[in-house]
Design an enzyme around this catalytic site. Structure first.
Site, mmCIF file in Angstrom:
data_model
loop_
_atom_site.group_PDB
_atom_site.id
_atom_site.type_symbol
_atom_site.label_atom_id
_atom_site.label_comp_id
_atom_site.label_asym_id
_atom_site.label_seq_id
_atom_site.Cartn_x
_atom_site.Cartn_y
_atom_site.Cartn_z
ATOM 1 N N SER A 140 -22.114 -40.743 -4.001
ATOM 2 C CA SER A 140 -23.011 -39.349 -4.138
ATOM 3 C C SER A 140 -23.296 -39.282 -5.633
ATOM 4 C CB SER A 140 -22.514 -38.213 -3.636
ATOM 5 O OG SER A 140 -23.194 -37.222 -4.073
ATOM 6 N N TYR A 153 -15.683 -32.906 -1.879
ATOM 7 C CA TYR A 153 -16.574 -33.953 -1.774
ATOM 8 C C TYR A 153 -16.554 -34.733 -3.077
ATOM 9 C CZ TYR A 153 -20.951 -36.028 -0.222
ATOM 10 O OH TYR A 153 -22.016 -36.987 0.094
HETATM 11 P P1 NAP Z 1 -25.722 -37.792 8.151
HETATM 12 O O1 NAP Z 1 -27.021 -37.408 8.433
HETATM 13 O O2 NAP Z 1 -24.862 -36.545 8.348
HETATM 14 O O3 NAP Z 1 -25.147 -38.980 9.143
HETATM 15 C C1 NAP Z 1 -23.945 -39.165 9.052
HETATM 16 C C2 NAP Z 1 -23.404 -40.447 9.612
HETATM 17 O O4 NAP Z 1 -22.114 -40.820 9.609
HETATM 18 C C3 NAP Z 1 -23.769 -40.358 11.270
HETATM 19 O O5 NAP Z 1 -24.187 -41.519 11.737
HETATM 20 C C4 NAP Z 1 -22.429 -40.063 11.845
HETATM 21 O O6 NAP Z 1 -22.441 -40.560 13.216
HETATM 22 C C5 NAP Z 1 -21.612 -40.937 10.964
HETATM 23 N N1 NAP Z 1 -20.259 -40.649 10.804
HETATM 24 C C6 NAP Z 1 -19.604 -39.590 10.138
HETATM 25 N N2 NAP Z 1 -18.283 -39.779 10.406
HETATM 26 C C7 NAP Z 1 -17.973 -40.825 10.818
HETATM 27 C C8 NAP Z 1 -16.799 -41.346 11.377
HETATM 28 N N3 NAP Z 1 -15.478 -41.012 11.121
HETATM 29 N N4 NAP Z 1 -16.775 -42.643 11.963
HETATM 30 C C9 NAP Z 1 -18.101 -43.311 12.330
HETATM 31 N N5 NAP Z 1 -19.391 -42.747 11.796
HETATM 32 C C10 NAP Z 1 -19.286 -41.758 11.167
HETATM 33 O O7 NAP Z 1 -25.435 -38.256 6.548
HETATM 34 P P2 NAP Z 1 -26.282 -38.837 5.597
HETATM 35 O O8 NAP Z 1 -26.910 -37.951 4.880
HETATM 36 O O9 NAP Z 1 -27.274 -40.149 6.239
HETATM 37 O O10 NAP Z 1 -25.126 -39.547 4.459
HETATM 38 C C11 NAP Z 1 -24.877 -40.946 4.683
HETATM 39 C C12 NAP Z 1 -23.825 -41.143 3.469
HETATM 40 O O11 NAP Z 1 -24.535 -40.923 2.310
HETATM 41 C C13 NAP Z 1 -22.678 -40.229 3.475
HETATM 42 O O12 NAP Z 1 -21.540 -40.926 3.092
HETATM 43 C C14 NAP Z 1 -22.783 -39.174 2.518
HETATM 44 O O13 NAP Z 1 -21.933 -38.625 1.921
HETATM 45 C C15 NAP Z 1 -23.751 -40.030 1.471
HETATM 46 N N6 NAP Z 1 -24.645 -39.155 0.844
HETATM 47 C C16 NAP Z 1 -25.816 -38.276 1.490
HETATM 48 C C17 NAP Z 1 -26.454 -37.670 0.601
HETATM 49 C C18 NAP Z 1 -27.649 -36.683 1.179
HETATM 50 O O14 NAP Z 1 -27.980 -35.942 0.532
HETATM 51 N N7 NAP Z 1 -27.751 -36.757 2.378
HETATM 52 C C19 NAP Z 1 -26.192 -37.598 -0.904
HETATM 53 C C20 NAP Z 1 -25.180 -38.360 -1.246
HETATM 54 C C21 NAP Z 1 -24.487 -39.095 -0.420
HETATM 55 P P3 NAP Z 1 -22.585 -39.668 14.403
HETATM 56 O O15 NAP Z 1 -24.023 -39.475 14.145
HETATM 57 O O16 NAP Z 1 -22.383 -40.419 15.831
HETATM 58 O O17 NAP Z 1 -21.924 -38.348 14.353
#
Ligand code: NAP
Length: 245
Positions: A140, A153
């Protein structure tokens, strides 16, 4: 032979967009999820409709045994593995470090750091045997720069960056590339708690004057797994509209 990829946390958000980006280009995709079975099946269905192949794989990557089983399932169901995208992650509500509980800290590191360790450790022997492979980790912009009220985080995502750089050096001689993507503010469920005013303020802070879409990150992930990045390893690619430079 079609290429194969396992994407952790691919039922929603960035992981789901990445699964579609690979699937539309003819890759066979392992769509890992934790709880969201219906969404994972919908992602697989969308990939099949686009002419690709995909299978849902349930597994909690924060647990060593389940992460190992997830990788083994992908290897046998897809008939191999060319790339691994360690995307699964969670965030905590914004809070002062002094309010973070032991369980919150450990839960965050389990999902965001241990999960990457367990899945990479399980997949690497396969990549080493075939002397090829691409790994992409998700950090991130807070892992790059640190965020107030996001200390846990930021620490977890900083660990992901260090992990990526060290592993890239370790496995480079086996022709395995390891790179990291650092998203900025991307419109997914992870940011669903932000009010319209919060989102507008973030948009105004962003030099490109817009917020990111999951597909913006998905394309960067795809590039880092594709042969077009064959000479790129150990790198940290920001996808943040210029918020962190
Ligand atoms: P999201 O919409 O909350 O989706 C999270 C995903 O991770 C879901 O598919 C969830 O599965 C899965 N997950 C969570 N814990 C898990 C575990 N223990 N085992 C297997 N699957 C798991 O998140 P996102 O925004 O797409 O983020 C994806 C990545 O990008 C993350 O690493 C996040 O930290 C990073 N990121 C996101 C942002 C942002 O602004 N969105 C910014 C910086 C970094 P279920 O649906 O089955 O629960």
């Amino acid at each position: 032979m079609p290429q194969t990829v396992l994407i952790t946390g691919a039922s929603r958000g960035i992981g789901a967009a990445a699964a579609l980006a690979f699937g539309r280009r003819g890759w066979q995709v392992g769509v890992n999820y934790l709880h969201s079975r219906r969404q994972a099946e919908e992602v697989c269905q969308a990939i099949r409709q686009a002419g690709g192949t995909a299978i849902p794989i349930q597994g909690d990557v924060s647990r060593s045994d389940e992460a190992g089983r997830t990788v083994e399932t992908a290897l046998s169901a897809l008939g191999g593995l060319d790339a691994l995208v360690c995307n699964a992650g969670i965030a905590l509500p914004q809070m002062l470090l002094t309010d973070v509980t032991d369980d919150q800290w450990r839960g965050l590191f389990a999902a965001d750091v241990d999960g990457i360790f367990y899945t990479c450790r399980a997949a690497l022997p396969h990549f080493v045997r075939q002397k090829a492979g691409a790994v992409v980790t998700l950090s991130s912009m807070w892992g790059q720069t640190g965020g107030s009220c996001e200390v846990a985080y930021s620490a977890a995502k900083g660990a992901v960056i260090a992990f990526t750089k060290a592993l890239a050096k370790e496995v480079g001689p086996s022709h395995i590339r390891v790179n990291c993507v650092c998203p900025g503010v991307i419109q997914t469920d992870m940011n669903a708690h932000l009010s319209p005013d919060d989102l507008e303020a973030l948009r105004q802070e962003t030099p490109l004057e817009c917020l990111g879409e999951p597909s913006d990150v998905a394309e960067a992930i795809y590039y880092l797994c594709s042969p077009q990045s064959r000479f790129v390893t150990g790198q940290v690619l920001g996808v943040n509209g210029g918020m962190v430079i």
